[in-house]
Design a protein around this motif. Structure first.
Motif, mmCIF file in Angstrom:
data_model
loop_
_atom_site.group_PDB
_atom_site.id
_atom_site.type_symbol
_atom_site.label_atom_id
_atom_site.label_comp_id
_atom_site.label_asym_id
_atom_site.label_seq_id
_atom_site.Cartn_x
_atom_site.Cartn_y
_atom_site.Cartn_z
ATOM 1 N N LEU A 136 0.921 -1.236 0.222
ATOM 2 C CA LEU A 136 -0.304 0.292 -0.132
ATOM 3 C C LEU A 136 1.634 1.068 0.025
ATOM 4 C CD1 LEU A 136 -2.488 -0.490 2.079
ATOM 5 C CD2 LEU A 136 -3.155 -0.725 -0.141
ATOM 6 N N MET A 137 2.030 1.463 0.071
ATOM 7 C CA MET A 137 2.744 2.587 1.207
ATOM 8 C C MET A 137 3.398 2.775 -0.412
ATOM 9 S SD MET A 137 3.174 4.130 3.284
ATOM 10 C CE MET A 137 3.893 5.224 3.038
ATOM 11 N N ALA A 138 3.885 1.583 -1.356
ATOM 12 C CA ALA A 138 4.439 1.621 -2.969
ATOM 13 C C ALA A 138 3.022 2.142 -3.275
ATOM 14 C CB ALA A 138 4.475 0.800 -3.492
ATOM 15 N N LEU A 139 2.284 2.096 -3.147
ATOM 16 C CA LEU A 139 0.744 3.145 -4.256
ATOM 17 C C LEU A 139 0.165 4.328 -3.789
ATOM 18 C CD1 LEU A 139 -2.073 -0.606 -4.344
ATOM 19 C CD2 LEU A 139 0.045 0.947 -5.969
ATOM 20 N N VAL A 140 0.565 4.464 -2.309
ATOM 21 C CA VAL A 140 -0.829 6.011 -1.923
ATOM 22 C C VAL A 140 1.049 6.777 -1.846
ATOM 23 C CG1 VAL A 140 -0.252 5.576 1.021
ATOM 24 C CG2 VAL A 140 -1.918 6.565 -0.480
ATOM 25 N N GLY A 141 2.539 6.161 -1.818
ATOM 26 C CA GLY A 141 3.475 6.857 -1.516
ATOM 27 C C GLY A 141 3.298 7.864 -1.979
ATOM 28 N N THR A 142 3.963 8.966 -1.266
ATOM 29 C CA THR A 142 4.565 10.148 -2.563
ATOM 30 C C THR A 142 5.765 9.982 -2.374
ATOM 31 O OG1 THR A 142 4.663 12.287 -0.478
ATOM 32 C CG2 THR A 142 2.978 11.767 -1.747
ATOM 33 N N PRO A 143 6.511 10.484 -2.982
ATOM 34 C CA PRO A 143 8.617 10.064 -4.118
ATOM 35 C C PRO A 143 9.171 10.750 -2.102
ATOM 36 C CG PRO A 143 7.559 11.579 -5.998
ATOM 37 C CD PRO A 143 6.338 11.494 -4.559
ATOM 38 N N ALA A 144 8.761 11.908 -1.418
ATOM 39 C CA ALA A 144 9.393 11.832 -0.591
ATOM 40 C C ALA A 144 8.573 10.866 0.733
ATOM 41 C CB ALA A 144 8.790 13.963 0.005
ATOM 42 N N ALA A 145 7.682 10.186 0.756
ATOM 43 C CA ALA A 145 7.225 9.453 1.877
ATOM 44 C C ALA A 145 8.197 8.626 2.374
ATOM 45 C CB ALA A 145 6.052 9.243 1.714
ATOM 46 N N ASN A 146 8.815 8.277 3.349
ATOM 47 C CA ASN A 146 9.433 6.857 3.749
ATOM 48 C C ASN A 146 9.172 6.257 4.837
ATOM 49 O OD1 ASN A 146 9.587 8.676 5.386
ATOM 50 N ND2 ASN A 146 12.116 9.654 5.012
ATOM 51 N N ASP A 147 7.900 6.154 5.456
ATOM 52 C CA ASP A 147 7.428 5.702 6.505
ATOM 53 C C ASP A 147 6.153 5.650 6.480
ATOM 54 O OD1 ASP A 147 5.981 8.129 7.053
ATOM 55 O OD2 ASP A 147 7.730 8.933 8.499
ATOM 56 N N LEU A 148 5.284 4.969 7.424
ATOM 57 C CA LEU A 148 3.588 4.847 7.580
ATOM 58 C C LEU A 148 2.778 5.702 7.950
ATOM 59 C CD1 LEU A 148 4.425 0.929 9.344
ATOM 60 C CD2 LEU A 148 3.687 1.125 6.483
ATOM 61 N N SER A 149 3.374 6.979 7.869
ATOM 62 C CA SER A 149 2.623 8.184 8.659
ATOM 63 C C SER A 149 1.557 7.772 7.695
ATOM 64 C CB SER A 149 3.452 9.133 9.066
ATOM 65 O OG SER A 149 4.384 9.908 7.788
ATOM 66 N N SER A 150 1.669 8.590 6.272
ATOM 67 C CA SER A 150 0.670 9.499 5.640
ATOM 68 C C SER A 150 -0.126 7.350 5.300
ATOM 69 C CB SER A 150 1.150 9.538 4.359
ATOM 70 O OG SER A 150 1.741 7.768 3.676
ATOM 71 N N LEU A 151 0.093 6.448 5.447
ATOM 72 C CA LEU A 151 -1.025 5.416 5.373
ATOM 73 C C LEU A 151 -2.353 5.400 6.852
ATOM 74 C CD1 LEU A 151 -1.920 2.841 4.513
ATOM 75 C CD2 LEU A 151 0.125 1.688 5.040
ATOM 76 N N ARG A 152 -1.000 5.008 7.904
ATOM 77 C CA ARG A 152 -1.841 5.066 8.898
ATOM 78 C C ARG A 152 -2.917 6.263 9.560
ATOM 79 N NH1 ARG A 152 3.756 2.921 12.511
ATOM 80 N NH2 ARG A 152 2.629 0.807 11.719
ATOM 81 N N ALA A 153 -2.470 7.802 8.316
ATOM 82 C CA ALA A 153 -3.574 9.027 8.633
ATOM 83 C C ALA A 153 -4.630 8.418 7.777
ATOM 84 C CB ALA A 153 -2.834 10.164 8.110
ATOM 85 N N GLY A 154 -4.372 7.844 7.035
ATOM 86 C CA GLY A 154 -5.254 7.087 5.364
ATOM 87 C C GLY A 154 -6.794 6.616 6.308
ATOM 88 N N ILE A 155 -6.005 5.516 7.197
ATOM 89 C CA ILE A 155 -7.147 4.587 8.132
ATOM 90 C C ILE A 155 -7.304 5.675 9.092
ATOM 91 C CG2 ILE A 155 -6.969 2.790 9.451
ATOM 92 C CD1 ILE A 155 -4.031 1.571 7.859
ATOM 93 N N ALA A 156 -7.084 6.129 9.764
ATOM 94 C CA ALA A 156 -7.905 6.523 10.970
ATOM 95 C C ALA A 156 -8.602 8.226 10.769
ATOM 96 C CB ALA A 156 -6.667 7.937 12.030
ATOM 97 N N GLU A 157 -8.220 8.415 9.447
ATOM 98 C CA GLU A 157 -8.983 9.525 8.407
ATOM 99 C C GLU A 157 -10.304 8.777 7.569
ATOM 100 O OE1 GLU A 157 -6.755 12.737 7.134
ATOM 101 O OE2 GLU A 157 -5.135 12.389 8.852
ATOM 102 N N MET A 158 -10.158 8.044 7.406
ATOM 103 C CA MET A 158 -11.103 7.373 6.186
ATOM 104 C C MET A 158 -13.006 7.346 6.992
ATOM 105 S SD MET A 158 -11.878 6.148 3.103
ATOM 106 C CE MET A 158 -9.125 5.296 3.175
#
Length: 259
Positions: free
Chosen positions: A63-85
């Protein structure tokens, strides 16, 4: 044939997305999951529309490979997406298996049911690479509408803006014009904004968007209005506001930038 980063998104799914209130991270995650369903689980889409369909598991790294931006290097954006869904999209969306995977189950109706395209139903080819580089929910919403209408003979839609909810057009237009300029360059198309004026207030009350691409077939008198103010053209990465006289001169044009 769609590119590897594109997936088919039905008009019903797009309408469902627009009814929910997503954050940037949750909307990026949703599109990543929709891509995964289309590309990796296509043969199970009918089953997924059934209430008894079990959850699936997708590795975090996938999922990180699909959703992450080039600058992302951790799970923070994925976890934010789950929490804010938004709560109305999934029956289950949570980290599982020692937080190495995400457990996913869409609500069968109307969500999973909308993945299965009806005969003759309109659809958009959504490019995940475009989505993950857009920076606001508004920009992604605009892109999906452009993708839904592109390829038709007279691609047109109304902007999801109204003065009562979003403030006057003069203040709101900057965000929309910025994404239109960006898409005009990256997708190789021209985009027109044509505001309409309320007969009661004399102010802009709606904005029609028209697209000129390789497949559109605009006829004289159909692309540009006969007259009007506030018309904006986005082309090749730039946007220009037209005077009333310039609009009138382009009335019979079949292209956005030349007769």
């Amino acid at each position: 044939m769609a590119d590897p980063t594109q997936y088919l998104c039905t008009e019903r799914t797009i309408q469902l997305i627009e009814k929910e209130k997503f954050s940037l991270y949750s909307l990026r995650l949703l599109h990543a999951l929709l891509w995964y369903m289309e590309k990796e689980l296509n043969e199970f889409k009918v089953k997924m529309a059934m209430d008894q369909c079990p959850p699936i598991y997708i590795e975090n790294a996938t999922l990180m490979a699909l959703v992450g931006t080039p600058a992302a290097n951790d799970l923070s954006s994925l976890r934010a997406g789950i929490a804010e869904m938004p709560s109305g999209v999934f029956d289950v969306l949570e980290e599982d298996r020692g937080k190495r995977s995400v457990k996913v189950k869409f609500k069968a109706k109307p969500w999973a049911d909308s993945f299965n395209r009806y005969k003759q139903e309109a659809f958009a080819l959504i490019d995940l690479d475009v989505v993950r580089h857009l920076r606001t929910v508004q920009q992604i919403t605009f892109y999906t509408r452009v993708a839904l209408k592109s390829g038709s003979l007279y691609p047109t839609f109304h902007l999801p803006w109204c003065p009562d909810k979003n403030g006057p057009w003069e203040s709101a237009r900057r965000t929309w014009i910025a994404v239109a300029s960006r898409l005009s360059q990256s997708l190789g198309l021209d985009i027109l904004f044509i505001p309409s004026v309320s007969p009661f207030t004399g102010e802009f009350d709606a904005v029609k968007v028209k697209i000129v691409d390789a497949k559109s077939r605009w006829q004289p008198g159909k692309l540009y209005p006969k007259s009007g103010r506030g018309v904006i053209v986005a082309s090749q990465g730039r946007a220009a506001s037209l005077t009333k006289r310039e609009v009138e001169a382009r009335y019979r044009w079949r292209s956005a930038t030349c007769p």
